[in-house]
Design an enzyme around this catalytic site. Structure first.
Site, PDB file in Angstrom:
ATOM      1  N   GLU A  55       0.835  -1.209   0.000  1.00  0.00           N
ATOM      2  CA  GLU A  55       0.000   0.000   0.000  1.00  0.00           C
ATOM      3  C   GLU A  55       0.868   1.258   0.000  1.00  0.00           C
ATOM      4  O   GLU A  55       0.497   2.282  -0.567  1.00  0.00           O
ATOM      5  CB  GLU A  55      -0.977   0.004   1.183  1.00  0.00           C
ATOM      6  CG  GLU A  55      -1.954  -1.174   1.216  1.00  0.00           C
ATOM      7  CD  GLU A  55      -2.723  -1.406  -0.080  1.00  0.00           C
ATOM      8  OE1 GLU A  55      -2.886  -0.458  -0.873  1.00  0.00           O
ATOM      9  OE2 GLU A  55      -3.149  -2.560  -0.322  1.00  0.00           O
ATOM     10  N   HIS A 101       1.692   2.159  -3.523  1.00  0.00           N
ATOM     11  CA  HIS A 101       0.593   2.924  -4.139  1.00  0.00           C
ATOM     12  C   HIS A 101       0.630   4.379  -3.660  1.00  0.00           C
ATOM     13  O   HIS A 101       0.510   5.313  -4.441  1.00  0.00           O
ATOM     14  CB  HIS A 101      -0.764   2.340  -3.716  1.00  0.00           C
ATOM     15  CG  HIS A 101      -1.146   1.078  -4.441  1.00  0.00           C
ATOM     16  ND1 HIS A 101      -1.270   1.013  -5.816  1.00  0.00           N
ATOM     17  CD2 HIS A 101      -1.487  -0.150  -3.991  1.00  0.00           C
ATOM     18  CE1 HIS A 101      -1.641  -0.216  -6.163  1.00  0.00           C
ATOM     19  NE2 HIS A 101      -1.779  -0.948  -5.071  1.00  0.00           N
TER      20      HIS A 101
HETATM   21 ZN    ZN Z   1      -2.510  -2.904  -4.977  1.00  0.00          ZN
END
Ligand code: ZN
Length: 496
Positions: free
Chosen positions: A261, A264
């Site tokens: 995450e 991202h």
């Molecule tokens: Zn992902």
């Protein structure tokens, strides 16, 4: 008087601001919402989503775009991107009536709740009516947009420029190399020890994962980490949040989902702030997004150099839980390859087969050749064929992922495309900075992040998925880099 470009940017920013509020409502639903308040949240989303849609389809946006087109060729590269992408988004959104948007928001919220409940008991029948409605509305959306190939439209909406045919071509080439490679690794007598580290208190896990993610470059002054059932990240440059999920019997799981995450989030945090709210301040699409998360999670996070730095720190912080574990045992367990039913728990060797399974099934669900009632059995059959294991129930079978519950058809291929892109970028980084992994061994990650900022993040939506890859690596997406990377990473561990 503002120019048409200035008016356009101001209107796009307003729509982005409203959308980010919807994003916070969704984040809150997954992180904080009391269980008895879910229906109220569904009604809030039913009212709020059409407001976002109204802002994004304001007739002034259309007039600004027409005025820009009327003056002829774009004068700057930025204006050209702005016009192309804003036109694409505007044309799509204006074809969807506000009534449809409200209906979809209400359904997504209810369907998410129904899926959460159904997943607990593996009760597919409870979820099936919601899945039916999600498929109907997804097909309707494609029809309203005027797409001749509904599933193709869904693919393109997540990863601009990608088509069903191109994905079939890439996946079949990948599968041809991956199946024999994964079978060889699975047959290896080398096995990671099960349950190596367990029962580390969640506060210790949280403190360690925060240290790791901050060192990678996640800016906590514009971010935070919380707990949710399904880890995710949300937001943009100014406010980007990640979540994690703690498992007492698997400490590695929350750390790696957090690194994922973080990848991202760092992409969003690296987009040019002066362009946030316009296509120049947005990610290319989800395949490139997943390449950023997977590159940090796998190529970096599972490397020997990374653990050379973090293992002593983890050992100290998790004491006494790692006292009886050697470096090699820990490293093997981080890179464990075994037959696994759940995609999010899967090792990176067999992970792509999980994605191919979902791609095959959702394609058929959308074109109607697979009936919803046939889904659990068909999932299990394909699972046996591709992964060599059959789910014991629907919780570890067709109910395991949240995506279809909120109508995210066409998203799954992004994961596998992202893995291929990540590997391709990985070799491109090494060409420019051959000693990059030596950085990781001393806890230094800024050169890699800087490279990604320059070659990927700062470009916003200037290029489509494969155009970007061609510009950065000189080639369109090719599965050969992922296969090469997997052999180089897992061969020395399992095929000695
Ligand atoms: Zn992902």
């Amino acid at each position: 008087m503002p120019t048409p470009a200035e008016t356009l940017i101001a209107d796009l920013r307003k729509a982005t601001l409203l959308n980010s509020i919807a994003g916070i409502l969704d984040w809150d639903q997954q992180v904080n919402l009391p269980p008895g308040s879910t229906e109220w949240r569904a009604r809030q989303m039913e009212v709020f989503s059409p407001l976002c849609h109204k802002a994004a389809t304001h007739p002034r946006i259309g007039r600004s775009l027409d005025a820009l087109d009327a003056k002829g060729e774009a004068t700057t590269a930025e204006e050209k991107v702005l016009r192309r992408c804003a036109r694409r988004d505007y044309e799509r959104l204006t074809k969807l009536p506000a009534r449809f948007v409200a209906q979809k928001a209400l359904l997504d919220s209810r369907s998410f709740q129904a899926w959460s409940e159904a997943k607990k008991n593996g009760d597919f029948k409870k979820f099936a009516p919601f899945l039916t409605k999600e498929i109907t509305l997804s097909r309707k959306r494609a029809a309203l947009i005027g797409a001749l190939d509904p599933y193709g439209e869904m693919i393109d909406s997540f990863s601009p420029g990608m088509t069903v045919g191109r994905i079939e071509e890439l996946f079949s080439e990948l599968k041809a190399g991956l199946v024999p490679l994964s079978e060889k690794i699975l047959a290896s007598p080398v096995k990671a020890k099960p349950d190596l580290i367990r029962d580390v208190p969640t506060e210790k896990q949280l403190s360690f994962l925060k240290k790791v993610t901050a060192a990678l470059g996640y800016d906590y002054s514009r971010g935070r980490v919380d707990v949710s059932e399904h880890p995710f990240s949300t937001g943009n440059y100014f406010d980007n949040r990640i979540t994690t999920h703690f498992k007492q019997d698997n400490v590695i799981s929350s750390l790696f989902s957090s690194i994922h995450e973080t990848g991202h989030a760092m992409y969003e945090q690296g987009l040019p702030p002066e362009w946030i709210g316009t296509p120049l301040g947005e990610a290319v699409g989800m395949a490139v997004h997943e390449s950023q998360s997977r590159l940090w999670e796998n190529q970096v996070g599972r490397s020997r150099a990374f653990w050379k730095y973090w293992e002593p720190i983890m050992r100290r912080e998790f004491s006494p839980h790692l006292d009886a574990v050697s470096f090699e045992e820990l490293y093997l367990s981080i890179n464990e390859v075994s037959r696994c039913l759940v995609r999010t728990d899967s090792n990176e060797v067999t992970y792509n087969l999980h994605v191919i399974l979902r791609f095959e099934l959702e394609k058929r669900l959308i074109d109607g050749s697979l009936q919803i009632k046939e889904l659990p059995a068909e999932w299990n059959r394909l699972s046996q064929e591709l992964l060599g294991v059959t789910p014991r129930n629907n919780t570890e079978g067709c109910l395991q992922d949240v995506h279809w519950a909120t109508g995210l058809f066409g998203y799954f291929p992004s994961y596998c495309l992202g893995n291929m892109i990540a590997a391709q970028l990985w070799y491109a980084v090494h060409k420019e900075i051959p000693a990059i992994e030596e950085d990781f061994a001393i806890g230094k990650f800024d050169r890699l992040l800087g490279w990604l900022r320059t070659h990927v993040h700062c470009k916003g939506r200037r290029l489509e998925t494969e155009e970007l890859l061609e510009e950065v690596t000189g080639e369109k997406i090719s599965p050969k880099y992922l296969l090469k990377y997997l052999s180089e990473r897992y061969g020395p561990l399992y095929l000695r």
